[in-house]
Design a protein around this motif. Structure first.
Motif, PDB file in Angstrom:
ATOM      1  N   LEU A   1       0.682  -0.885   0.148  1.00 28.02           N
ATOM      2  CA  LEU A   1       0.209  -0.016   0.232  1.00 28.02           C
ATOM      3  C   LEU A   1       0.969   1.637  -0.269  1.00 28.02           C
ATOM      4  O   LEU A   1       1.997   0.922   0.392  1.00 28.02           O
ATOM      5  N   GLU A   2       0.283   2.199  -0.747  1.00 24.32           N
ATOM      6  CA  GLU A   2       0.754   3.460  -0.737  1.00 24.32           C
ATOM      7  C   GLU A   2       0.121   4.452   0.084  1.00 24.32           C
ATOM      8  O   GLU A   2      -1.198   3.891  -0.043  1.00 24.32           O
ATOM      9  N   VAL A   3       0.859   5.660   1.318  1.00 25.41           N
ATOM     10  CA  VAL A   3       0.561   5.937   2.373  1.00 25.41           C
ATOM     11  C   VAL A   3      -0.483   6.918   1.547  1.00 25.41           C
ATOM     12  O   VAL A   3      -0.479   7.676   0.500  1.00 25.41           O
ATOM     13  N   GLU A   4      -1.794   7.197   1.885  1.00 26.91           N
ATOM     14  CA  GLU A   4      -2.680   8.302   1.101  1.00 26.91           C
ATOM     15  C   GLU A   4      -3.144   7.744  -0.344  1.00 26.91           C
ATOM     16  O   GLU A   4      -3.541   8.847  -0.756  1.00 26.91           O
ATOM     17  N   ARG A   5      -3.387   6.166  -0.943  1.00 30.26           N
ATOM     18  CA  ARG A   5      -3.397   5.722  -1.626  1.00 30.26           C
ATOM     19  C   ARG A   5      -3.906   5.240  -2.024  1.00 30.26           C
ATOM     20  O   ARG A   5      -4.012   3.412  -1.150  1.00 30.26           O
ATOM     21  N   GLY A   6      -5.718   5.024  -2.809  1.00 30.11           N
ATOM     22  CA  GLY A   6      -6.180   3.281  -2.329  1.00 30.11           C
ATOM     23  C   GLY A   6      -6.065   2.309  -3.331  1.00 30.11           C
ATOM     24  O   GLY A   6      -5.379   2.877  -4.149  1.00 30.11           O
ATOM     25  N   ARG A   7      -6.295   1.464  -2.390  1.00 25.58           N
ATOM     26  CA  ARG A   7      -6.294  -0.332  -3.496  1.00 25.58           C
ATOM     27  C   ARG A   7      -7.035  -0.660  -3.496  1.00 25.58           C
ATOM     28  O   ARG A   7      -8.032  -1.019  -2.322  1.00 25.58           O
ATOM     29  N   ALA A   8      -7.892  -2.088  -4.620  1.00 26.26           N
ATOM     30  CA  ALA A   8      -8.820  -2.372  -4.824  1.00 26.26           C
ATOM     31  C   ALA A   8      -8.651  -3.462  -4.073  1.00 26.26           C
ATOM     32  O   ALA A   8      -7.179  -4.360  -4.832  1.00 26.26           O
ATOM     33  N   ALA A   9      -9.389  -4.588  -3.789  1.00 28.00           N
ATOM     34  CA  ALA A   9      -8.783  -5.803  -3.808  1.00 28.00           C
ATOM     35  C   ALA A   9     -10.506  -7.225  -3.647  1.00 28.00           C
ATOM     36  O   ALA A   9     -11.099  -5.829  -3.583  1.00 28.00           O
TER      37      ALA A   9
ATOM     38  N   LEU B   1      -8.594  -0.409  -0.265  1.00 26.41           N
ATOM     39  CA  LEU B   1      -7.802  -0.577   1.262  1.00 26.41           C
ATOM     40  C   LEU B   1      -7.102   0.848   1.512  1.00 26.41           C
ATOM     41  O   LEU B   1      -6.547   1.227   0.452  1.00 26.41           O
ATOM     42  N   PHE B   2      -7.207   1.395   2.577  1.00 30.41           N
ATOM     43  CA  PHE B   2      -6.573   2.474   2.455  1.00 30.41           C
ATOM     44  C   PHE B   2      -5.333   2.559   4.061  1.00 30.41           C
ATOM     45  O   PHE B   2      -5.873   2.085   4.666  1.00 30.41           O
ATOM     46  N   LEU B   3      -4.241   2.873   4.155  1.00 28.07           N
ATOM     47  CA  LEU B   3      -3.003   3.162   4.821  1.00 28.07           C
ATOM     48  C   LEU B   3      -3.128   5.088   5.019  1.00 28.07           C
ATOM     49  O   LEU B   3      -2.803   5.534   3.985  1.00 28.07           O
ATOM     50  N   LEU B   4      -3.134   6.095   6.092  1.00 23.67           N
ATOM     51  CA  LEU B   4      -2.825   6.510   6.486  1.00 23.67           C
ATOM     52  C   LEU B   4      -2.030   6.960   6.839  1.00 23.67           C
ATOM     53  O   LEU B   4      -0.578   5.907   7.211  1.00 23.67           O
ATOM     54  N   ARG B   5      -1.516   8.144   6.942  1.00 29.24           N
ATOM     55  CA  ARG B   5       0.371   8.850   7.791  1.00 29.24           C
ATOM     56  C   ARG B   5       0.432   8.111   8.561  1.00 29.24           C
ATOM     57  O   ARG B   5       1.619   7.848   8.957  1.00 29.24           O
ATOM     58  N   ASP B   6      -1.135   7.776  10.061  1.00 28.61           N
ATOM     59  CA  ASP B   6      -0.368   7.629  11.490  1.00 28.61           C
ATOM     60  C   ASP B   6       0.082   6.028  11.075  1.00 28.61           C
ATOM     61  O   ASP B   6      -0.290   5.563  12.448  1.00 28.61           O
ATOM     62  N   GLY B   7      -0.239   5.643   9.760  1.00 31.32           N
ATOM     63  CA  GLY B   7       0.225   4.142  10.204  1.00 31.32           C
ATOM     64  C   GLY B   7      -1.430   3.206   9.874  1.00 31.32           C
ATOM     65  O   GLY B   7      -1.343   1.837  10.562  1.00 31.32           O
ATOM     66  N   ALA B   8      -2.454   3.791  10.015  1.00 35.40           N
ATOM     67  CA  ALA B   8      -3.457   3.475  10.422  1.00 35.40           C
ATOM     68  C   ALA B   8      -4.062   2.547   9.071  1.00 35.40           C
ATOM     69  O   ALA B   8      -3.911   3.423   7.958  1.00 35.40           O
ATOM     70  N   LEU B   9      -4.770   0.954   9.260  1.00 28.03           N
ATOM     71  CA  LEU B   9      -5.368   1.155   7.905  1.00 28.03           C
ATOM     72  C   LEU B   9      -6.728   1.124   7.832  1.00 28.03           C
ATOM     73  O   LEU B   9      -7.544   0.338   9.499  1.00 28.03           O
TER      74      LEU B   9
END
Length: 121
Positions: free
Chosen positions: A22-30, A39-47
């Motif tokens: 995952l890239e920070v603040e870039r969505g990915r589809a599964a 799916l999202f990974l935020l700057r603070d590490g939250a998923l």
């Protein structure tokens, strides 16, 4: 995968990808079966894992939305009509005069380097 019985339903944890995919603040589809998940990974590490289906347009585009915040809520804005959803709850924060709608949300766990979601069977 780990299965846990809860009442008449079984919950299993499914590995979707490595967190490093995952890239920070870039969505990915599964895809699980016929269900698309954003799916999202935020700057603070939250998923976060939410439905990729925009309830207002009917298009599977949420993973292509713009990540942001409203007060303390992490958000995703749909690229179609710009409706903003809370990534924690799936609630639309800005229905723009339309009936309230929401995104389905899945519990997420980081297991080592893997991103897993809890899936009901």
């Amino acid at each position: 995968m780990t299965a846990v019985a809860a009442g008449s339903r079984t919950h299993i944890w499914i590995r979707l990808c490595a967190v490093s995919d995952l890239e920070v603040e870039r969505g990915r589809a599964a895809l699980i079966g016929s269900t698309q998940i954003a799916l999202f990974l935020l700057r603070d590490g939250a998923l976060h894992a939410v439905s990729n289906l925009d309830p207002y347009s009917g298009a599977n585009v949420i993973s292509r939305g713009i990540v942001g915040t409203r007060a303390d809520a992490p958000t995703i804005a749909s690229p179609m009509y710009k409706h903003v959803f809370d990534l924690r709850t799936g609630i639309c924060l800005d229905p723009q005069g339309k009936e309230p709608a929401h995104l389905r949300v899945w519990p997420v766990a980081r297991r080592g380097e893997d991103l897993c979601i809890r899936w009901e069977e």
